[in-house]
Scaffold this motif. Structure first.
Motif, PDB file in Angstrom:
ATOM      1  N   ALA A 159      20.880  48.700  12.262  1.00  0.00           N
ATOM      2  CA  ALA A 159      21.958  47.713  12.153  1.00  0.00           C
ATOM      3  C   ALA A 159      21.337  46.553  11.397  1.00  0.00           C
ATOM      4  O   ALA A 159      20.144  46.291  11.549  1.00  0.00           O
ATOM      5  CB  ALA A 159      22.391  47.255  13.532  1.00  0.00           C
ATOM      6  N   ASN A 163      18.763  42.151   5.533  1.00  0.00           N
ATOM      7  CA  ASN A 163      17.398  42.378   5.070  1.00  0.00           C
ATOM      8  C   ASN A 163      16.794  43.676   5.586  1.00  0.00           C
ATOM      9  O   ASN A 163      16.068  44.364   4.865  1.00  0.00           O
ATOM     10  CB  ASN A 163      16.506  41.195   5.459  1.00  0.00           C
ATOM     11  CG  ASN A 163      16.730  40.009   4.540  1.00  0.00           C
ATOM     12  OD1 ASN A 163      16.962  40.187   3.353  1.00  0.00           O
ATOM     13  ND2 ASN A 163      16.695  38.803   5.090  1.00  0.00           N
ATOM     14  N   PHE A 211      26.995  41.552  14.014  1.00  0.00           N
ATOM     15  CA  PHE A 211      25.698  42.225  14.117  1.00  0.00           C
ATOM     16  C   PHE A 211      25.463  42.776  15.521  1.00  0.00           C
ATOM     17  O   PHE A 211      24.955  43.892  15.681  1.00  0.00           O
ATOM     18  CB  PHE A 211      24.546  41.269  13.756  1.00  0.00           C
ATOM     19  CG  PHE A 211      23.199  41.898  13.995  1.00  0.00           C
ATOM     20  CD1 PHE A 211      22.632  42.746  13.061  1.00  0.00           C
ATOM     21  CD2 PHE A 211      22.510  41.676  15.187  1.00  0.00           C
ATOM     22  CE1 PHE A 211      21.408  43.367  13.293  1.00  0.00           C
ATOM     23  CE2 PHE A 211      21.283  42.278  15.430  1.00  0.00           C
ATOM     24  CZ  PHE A 211      20.727  43.117  14.475  1.00  0.00           C
ATOM     25  N   GLY A 264      14.236  32.304  14.786  1.00  0.00           N
ATOM     26  CA  GLY A 264      14.466  33.303  15.844  1.00  0.00           C
ATOM     27  C   GLY A 264      15.850  33.908  15.730  1.00  0.00           C
ATOM     28  O   GLY A 264      16.854  33.200  15.814  1.00  0.00           O
ATOM     29  N   ALA A 344      21.303  35.681   8.577  1.00  0.00           N
ATOM     30  CA  ALA A 344      20.263  36.615   9.014  1.00  0.00           C
ATOM     31  C   ALA A 344      19.904  36.438  10.484  1.00  0.00           C
ATOM     32  O   ALA A 344      19.419  37.365  11.131  1.00  0.00           O
ATOM     33  CB  ALA A 344      19.012  36.444   8.161  1.00  0.00           C
ATOM     34  N   ILE A 345      20.157  35.242  11.023  1.00  0.00           N
ATOM     35  CA  ILE A 345      19.829  35.013  12.437  1.00  0.00           C
ATOM     36  C   ILE A 345      21.104  34.772  13.257  1.00  0.00           C
ATOM     37  O   ILE A 345      21.069  34.158  14.319  1.00  0.00           O
ATOM     38  CB  ILE A 345      18.789  33.874  12.623  1.00  0.00           C
ATOM     39  CG1 ILE A 345      19.221  32.589  11.903  1.00  0.00           C
ATOM     40  CG2 ILE A 345      17.427  34.319  12.162  1.00  0.00           C
ATOM     41  CD1 ILE A 345      18.316  31.389  12.207  1.00  0.00           C
ATOM     42  N   ILE A 347      22.786  36.033  15.568  1.00  0.00           N
ATOM     43  CA  ILE A 347      22.580  37.073  16.585  1.00  0.00           C
ATOM     44  C   ILE A 347      22.605  36.407  17.961  1.00  0.00           C
ATOM     45  O   ILE A 347      21.881  35.442  18.192  1.00  0.00           O
ATOM     46  CB  ILE A 347      21.198  37.753  16.360  1.00  0.00           C
ATOM     47  CG1 ILE A 347      21.171  38.456  14.996  1.00  0.00           C
ATOM     48  CG2 ILE A 347      20.876  38.731  17.484  1.00  0.00           C
ATOM     49  CD1 ILE A 347      19.799  38.965  14.582  1.00  0.00           C
TER      50      ILE A 347
END
Ligand code: F0G
Length: 477
Positions: A159, A163, A211, A264, A344-345, A347
């Motif tokens: 998943a 990147n 995500f 993070g 990208a983070i 999450i």
């Protein structure tokens, strides 16, 4: 760039010295490294790759790794990951996969130091965006991919917010050893990253979700179809990511900095860095442990909430993970989804949470969150100093600035901020920040609470006329 099959370097390390071990201190079950596992079959906790160091010919000092530089004709020693093979000795040489990853830079960045409030010469940026697929993921992917190759996998899945998928797709395309299957959320991936996965030929599955949904589904589907999973829940991924710290130490002539500051998201890097320092200390290769700062984006602040507000700690391996479960229930009840420009983070359910707690415990760590405004301003400063980074990466610099303001980081501390991804990965956010078009700015950034672009470098609009162009250049340069 190739898969390795030749030029073995004589070493006593073989994959027989490694096993998988449950991190739950009340379980501690061990498994062969031939098994494909993403959690402990007995207690479902995370797994480590563990080593019987007595059987490994580990160099007596880190300085000995410098001799490997002379062997750069050998792809294993050229790799910024595998030249430290003795510190992640789970794979026999003939199975190691490399595409030349890990040729990254540690740069002293005085202009960024000024912005952060640290004395010139004390702040360094570790540019992991210099990796072949443009992010730190290649460090871990070459290790997970090597393990996948060792166990004969034919398909590998992840998943991704972009990147990981770019990295997996690249390793599949370059080596032709496996087919990549990637799961992405809807509208949650930047074009820069998606374009890589598509062009490298990955089977791309777009989930109607974010995500966290894609992560949950890929775990289920890869189990059902027997596809090798390469997200950082895979313990072999983190073995490769330890090498970021080896290279930082190498660039600092083997002296530990005071601080490592890292964004993070799924908490793979912070977990890997902690494991690297635990092992280096155990092996007597370092005396001083750097402190670790893990920086969340404000719109995806699970670690910050759990660590700072709910006091979740490693607790000698008995972390109260029920505190995290309750928090996830609250998020579900409130229908709260992660939301940040640092996609990208973005999450909310970090799979490596418990390992990150261990890293924070060992490295006397701290956790902070920063806003999208702070992230974009920090990113503009990193870019103005050259090379640049993607939004998620700039969380480290924004976090360092915050910790400096709070007096946690001292003015004379030696600080390394990890820049996890390349500047060109997410041009939408960058161009929106620097644009003169207020509508564009509001469309991309306004909804995220970003109200100003303090460090914008705006394009100058001029008529199609030489005199006017000359005047404009004289005025602005
Ligand atoms: N920075 C960048 C550029 C990333 O791509 C990611 C994660 C992170 C930071 C956070 O990683 O916390 O696990 O060490 N990207 C994943 C992906 C989720 O799918 O590419 P962490």
């Amino acid at each position: 760039m190739s898969t390795l099959s030749a030029t073995a370097v004589p070493m006593s390390t073989t994959y027989e010295v490694a096993h998988q071990k449950c991190i739950n201190v009340d379980c501690g079950a061990t498994y062969s490294i031939d098994e494909v596992l993403t959690s402990c079959p007995k207690c479902h906790d995370l797994l480590d790759v563990a080593y019987d160091w007595n059987k490994v010919s580990v160099p007596k000092s880190l300085r000995e790794f410098e001799s490997k530089w002379l062997e750069r004709h050998n792809p294993i020693r050229f790799s910024g990951v595998w030249r430290f093979h003795e510190l992640l000795p789970f794979a026999p040489h003939h199975k190691i996969v490399t595409v030349g990853e890990g040729q990254t830079l540690l740069q002293q960045a005085d202009s960024v130091a000024k912005y952060v409030g640290i004395r010139p010469g004390k702040l360094y940026l570790q540019y992991e965006g210099m990796n072949p697929s443009g992010s730190f993921k290649d460090n871990g992917m070459c290790a997970a991919f090597t393990h996948a190759h060792m166990v004969g996998a034919k398909r590998a899945a992840c998943a991704s917010t972009g990147n990981t998928s770019a990295s997996l797709a690249m390793y599949c395309a370059v080596t032709q050893l496996m087919k990549a299957v990637i799961f992405i959320g809807t509208g949650k991936i930047s074009y820069g990253k998606l374009s890589q996965a598509l062009e490298y030929g990955a089977l791309t599955v777009q989930i109607a979700g974010d995500f966290d949904d894609a992560m949950a589904r890929v775990k289920e589907v890869s189990k059902e179809l027997g596809i090798y999973l390469v997200n950082s829940i895979n313990p072999f991924r983190l073995e490769g990511q330890k090498s970021v710290m080896f290279r930082v130490l190498e660039a600092l002539r083997w002296e530990s900095p005071d601080w490592i500051v890292v964004p993070g998201g799924n908490l793979g890097n912070s977990s890997a860095f902690g494991k690297a320092f635990i092992e280096l200390k155990e092996l007597g290769l370092i005396d001083r442990i750097p402190r670790l700062a893990v920086i969340n984006a404000g719109g995806a602040d699970t670690l910050d909430v759990l660590y700072n507000q709910r006091n979740l700690r490693w607790n000698r391996g008995r972390a109260r993970m029920d505190i995290a479960c309750w928090y996830y229930d609250e998020l579900d009840k409130g229908k709260v989804k992660a939301d940040t420009i640092a996609s990208a983070i973005e999450i909310n359910r970090p799979v490596n949470l418990k390992k990150c707690l261990r890293a924070l415990d060992f490295c006397d760590g701290v956790v902070r969150q920063v806003s999208d405004q702070e992230i974009l301003d920090a990113k503009a400063q990193v870019g103005a100093g050259g090379i640049g980074c993607e939004p998620a990466s700039a969380a480290s610099v924004a976090g360092a600035k915050l910790l400096r303001q709070q007096g946690v980081i001292g003015m004379d501390d030696r600080v390394v901020c990890i820049l996890t991804g390349h500047q060109l990965k997410d041009p939408t956010a960058t161009v929106a920040y620097h644009t003169t078009d207020q509508d564009k700015f509001n469309e991309v950034l306004g909804s995220r609470g970003v109200t100003r672009a303090s460090f914008a470098n705006r394009a100058v609009a001029v008529p199609n006329d030489v005199d006017a162009i000359v005047k404009a250049i004289q005025l602005y340069s």
